[in-house]
Every structure is written in structure tokens, then in C-alpha cells.
Design a protein around this motif. Structure first.
Motif, PDB file in Angstrom:
ATOM      1  N   GLY A  29      22.015 -16.001   8.999  1.00 30.46           N
ATOM      2  CA  GLY A  29      21.119 -14.929   9.431  1.00 30.46           C
ATOM      3  C   GLY A  29      21.796 -13.589   9.628  1.00 30.46           C
ATOM      4  N   ASP A  30      23.044 -13.460   9.193  1.00 30.16           N
ATOM      5  CA  ASP A  30      23.791 -12.220   9.412  1.00 30.16           C
ATOM      6  C   ASP A  30      23.222 -11.040   8.640  1.00 30.16           C
ATOM      7  OD1 ASP A  30      25.401 -13.972  10.779  1.00 30.16           O
ATOM      8  OD2 ASP A  30      27.207 -13.622   9.583  1.00 30.16           O
ATOM      9  N   LEU A  31      22.502 -11.307   7.548  1.00 26.57           N
ATOM     10  CA  LEU A  31      22.050 -10.237   6.662  1.00 26.57           C
ATOM     11  C   LEU A  31      20.535 -10.089   6.649  1.00 26.57           C
ATOM     12  CD1 LEU A  31      24.425 -10.990   3.635  1.00 26.57           C
ATOM     13  CD2 LEU A  31      24.859  -9.606   5.668  1.00 26.57           C
ATOM     14  N   ALA A  32      19.872 -10.664   7.653  1.00 28.21           N
ATOM     15  CA  ALA A  32      18.407 -10.716   7.649  1.00 28.21           C
ATOM     16  C   ALA A  32      17.730  -9.525   8.314  1.00 28.21           C
ATOM     17  CB  ALA A  32      17.935 -12.005   8.323  1.00 28.21           C
ATOM     18  N   GLU A  33      18.448  -8.795   9.145  1.00 22.02           N
ATOM     19  CA  GLU A  33      17.813  -7.682   9.866  1.00 22.02           C
ATOM     20  C   GLU A  33      17.365  -6.595   8.896  1.00 22.02           C
ATOM     21  OE1 GLU A  33      18.823  -4.237  13.206  1.00 22.02           O
ATOM     22  OE2 GLU A  33      20.349  -5.717  12.665  1.00 22.02           O
ATOM     23  N   VAL A  34      16.161  -6.080   9.119  1.00 27.66           N
ATOM     24  CA  VAL A  34      15.621  -4.991   8.301  1.00 27.66           C
ATOM     25  C   VAL A  34      15.653  -3.709   9.123  1.00 27.66           C
ATOM     26  CG1 VAL A  34      13.592  -4.116   7.086  1.00 27.66           C
ATOM     27  CG2 VAL A  34      14.149  -6.559   7.003  1.00 27.66           C
ATOM     28  N   THR A  35      16.172  -2.642   8.546  1.00 30.81           N
ATOM     29  CA  THR A  35      16.210  -1.353   9.235  1.00 30.81           C
ATOM     30  C   THR A  35      15.337  -0.331   8.497  1.00 30.81           C
ATOM     31  OG1 THR A  35      18.055  -0.357   8.021  1.00 30.81           O
ATOM     32  CG2 THR A  35      18.613  -1.876   9.841  1.00 30.81           C
ATOM     33  N   ASP A  36      15.047   0.777   9.171  1.00 31.17           N
ATOM     34  CA  ASP A  36      14.285   1.854   8.537  1.00 31.17           C
ATOM     35  C   ASP A  36      15.186   3.017   8.139  1.00 31.17           C
ATOM     36  OD1 ASP A  36      14.965   2.921  10.999  1.00 31.17           O
ATOM     37  OD2 ASP A  36      12.932   3.585  11.508  1.00 31.17           O
ATOM     38  N   THR A  37      16.477   2.761   8.036  1.00 25.15           N
ATOM     39  CA  THR A  37      17.441   3.839   7.832  1.00 25.15           C
ATOM     40  C   THR A  37      17.258   4.555   6.505  1.00 25.15           C
ATOM     41  OG1 THR A  37      19.003   2.538   9.146  1.00 25.15           O
ATOM     42  CG2 THR A  37      19.869   4.440   7.976  1.00 25.15           C
ATOM     43  N   VAL A  38      17.002   3.821   5.433  1.00 24.59           N
ATOM     44  CA  VAL A  38      16.823   4.477   4.139  1.00 24.59           C
ATOM     45  C   VAL A  38      15.701   5.499   4.219  1.00 24.59           C
ATOM     46  CG1 VAL A  38      16.090   4.154   1.742  1.00 24.59           C
ATOM     47  CG2 VAL A  38      17.783   2.600   2.736  1.00 24.59           C
ATOM     48  N   GLU A  39      14.588   5.109   4.785  1.00 27.93           N
ATOM     49  CA  GLU A  39      13.451   6.034   4.871  1.00 27.93           C
ATOM     50  C   GLU A  39      13.767   7.222   5.771  1.00 27.93           C
ATOM     51  OE1 GLU A  39       8.609   5.996   5.136  1.00 27.93           O
ATOM     52  OE2 GLU A  39       9.722   4.186   5.710  1.00 27.93           O
ATOM     53  N   ARG A  40      14.437   6.972   6.895  1.00 31.37           N
ATOM     54  CA  ARG A  40      14.754   8.062   7.833  1.00 31.37           C
ATOM     55  C   ARG A  40      15.725   9.061   7.232  1.00 31.37           C
ATOM     56  NH1 ARG A  40      17.683   7.179  11.745  1.00 31.37           N
ATOM     57  NH2 ARG A  40      18.219   4.966  11.525  1.00 31.37           N
TER      58      ARG A  40
END
Length: 297
Positions: free
Chosen positions: A266-277
Motif C-alpha cells: 500500500g505504499d503507492l496507493a495514496e492519491v494527491t491533488d498536486t498535479v492539478e494544483r
């Protein structure tokens, strides 16, 4: 395009990026960044190991330096204000090459460094090569140079490469990976390079729009390519055994296998909004990346 020292361009006395240098322009990510900068009319210095392989881009000059060659790197980076540093190829001495180049950048007077790291980089990253990035990040911070860290998740572009004869095999279980497209990472990088001061001290975790299993990735490849792909689960022991025949060094096999175990954990499962921001648009998903790849765009 000419091959000249950066110092001949002078140094910016005001805002903006000043003299901008880009590494990795002969590769997938650095090439995307360099082409975007050129398309926007940005002058840049392409730091490469082989001048003959440097892309021909308007407004681009070339300097030759390998990461581990500190004297050449200092000369190449003299007069550079902002540096985009793509991580070196996966090699046993990768960290020492990173550290040498960073030290050269500091000695040359580079004002801001943008480094491409790995998602969740830590000293105990399940993905063993993530530890290389953590060590590099720590060194960047220790120098005191102004910096921005781009921590990229696995590349969506890389997922098709996991399929051998259209079968993805590995110990990923039902774990999910929020893989990100190189195009989106490049857009973030260009945004940061355009206003480095605004992004100083930031560590950006970059992901795609959602996290998928490798079984779902195989299904998406099947739909887009109209050829059957599938995922087959392996145990860790089976994964090592199936890769033993390649004759790769242990550290590299560890990296291959831990790509899957990092997903399983699960180390790579988090989703961020960084690309959009940062880039100003939402990230693309696997299907869109594959369609662009198929179309040659």
C-alpha cells in the motif's frame, strides 16, 4: 543550438528563472521538460553526457558533463540560476553520482535545484530504490540550497513494460498504485521551473487521478490495445526465482521485486491533488496515457 558555457549568457538580475539548466534531455522525462520549455520560448542549457545526443531545440545551448565528474559539472553549471535535475539511471553508485552533481551545483552557485525523487521516499522504503532518493533528498537539504522535490509515483508509461508476453507477473497482490503519467510530471516541472521561488522548500508527491491494481491495469491495456493482457500473482520467492535468469546484480533484482511488494504493502496507493494544483489541470489516467502513446503523442 550551440555548445557554449552557461556563464556567457550572464546571470539574471531580477525575478524569474534566470539561466535555466535541464538534465536528462535525452531521456523520457527530461526530454519532455526540455521540449515544453522550448515550445514556450524559454532559453535553456541542456546538460548532457554526449553532445551528439542532445535534442535540437530552439533557444537551447549544450554543455557536457556527467553527474560524477564534479569539475566538468561545475564548469557546465557556472552562471546557472535554476537547475532541473533528473535522477540518474539505476546503478549501484547512483547515490554517489547524485551527491557529486549536487555538490558541483552548489559550488557553481546554482540558486535553486528541482530534483525528481520517488513517492514517499524514506530510509526504509519498501521499494528499495526509493532509499536512494531519500539519501539524495537529505543531501540536498544539508547543503542549504533552495530546492523543490518532485516525488513521482510509478510512471503510468512504465506499466506496459511490466507485461512480458502480455502477462504482468509479480507479488503485488490486490495492492493499488496511483501511477502518474510522465506528461503530467513534466507539466508540474515546467510550472515549478517558471516560478522557482514560489515553490522553494516544497516536496510535491505526484500521482495519477486514482489508484489501480495491476489486474485493473492489465484490463485497461486489453481494452485499449484490443489484445488480451492479464496479471498473474507470484510469491516473493517465485518473483526472485523467475528473475534469477537475467543475471542482474542483487541490488537490481531487489528493486524489480520490491516494485511489486511496495504496491502490495500500500505504499503507492495514496492519491494527491498536486498535479492539478501545480500544473493547473487534472492528471490523466492509464487509458488516456495508452491512447496518447498509441497515437504517438
Amino acid at each position: 543550438m550551440s555548445t557554449t558555457p552557461a556563464r556567457e549568457a550572464g546571470r539574471s538580475q531580477g525575478g524569474g528563472t534566470g539561466v535555466l539548466a535541464v538534465t536528462g534531455s535525452t531521456g523520457e522525462l527530461g526530454g519532455r521538460v526540455a521540449r515544453r520549455l522550448a515550445a514556450a520560448g524559454q532559453e535553456q542549457l541542456l546538460v548532457v553526457r554526449d553532445a551528439a545526443r542532445a535534442p535540437e531545440l530552439p533557444g537551447a545551448r549544450v554543455a557536457v558533463a556527467a553527474y560524477h565528474d564534479e569539475p566538468a559539472a561545475r564548469a557546465a553549471l557556472s552562471g546557472v540560476d535554476t537547475l532541473f535535475m533528473v535522477s540518474a539511471a539505476e546503478e549501484a553508485d547512483r547515490v554517489s553520482k547524485h551527491l557529486a552533481f549536487i555538490d558541483a551545483a552548489v559550488a557553481a552557485g546554482v540558486r535553486h535545484l528541482v530534483y525528481t525523487s520517488f513517492f514517499g521516499a524514506a530510509p526504509d522504503s519498501t521499494f528499495t530504490l526509493g532509499r536512494h532518493h531519500y539519501a539524495t533528498e537529505q543531501h540536498i537539504k544539508s547543503t542549504g540550497i533552495s530546492h523543490t522535490i518532485l516525488r513521482d509515483n510509478l510512471y503510468l508509461d512504465f506499466l506496459p513494460n511490466l507485461a512480458v508476453d502480455r502477462v504482468i507477473r509479480g507479488p503485488a497482490g490486490e495492492g493499488r498504485v496511483a501511477a502518474v503519467a510522465r506528461d503530467d510530471v513534466a507539466d508540474v516541472a515546467v510550472a515549478v521551473l517558471g516560478e522557482p521561488g514560489r515553490h522553494a522548500g516544497q516536496v510535491y508527491e505526484l500521482t495519477g487521478p486514482f489508484a489501480i491494481t495491476l489486474e485493473e491495469a492489465a484490463a485497461t491495456m486489453t481494452a485499449v490495445f484490443n489484445r488480451a493482457y492479464r496479471y498473474e500473482e507470484e510469491t516473493v520467492e517465485e518473483a526472485y526465482a523467475s528473475r534469477a535468469g537475467y543475471g542482474a546484480p542483487n541490488w537490481q533484482v531487489d528493486g524489480w521485486v520490491s516494485t511489486y511488494t511496495a504496491i502490495a504493502h500500500g505504499d503507492l496507493a495514496e492519491v494527491t491533488d498536486t498535479v492539478e494544483r501545480v500544473a493547473g489541470h487534472p492528471p490523466i489516467d492509464l487509458a488516456e496515457m495508452l491512447r496518447r502513446s498509441n497515437a504517438g503523442g
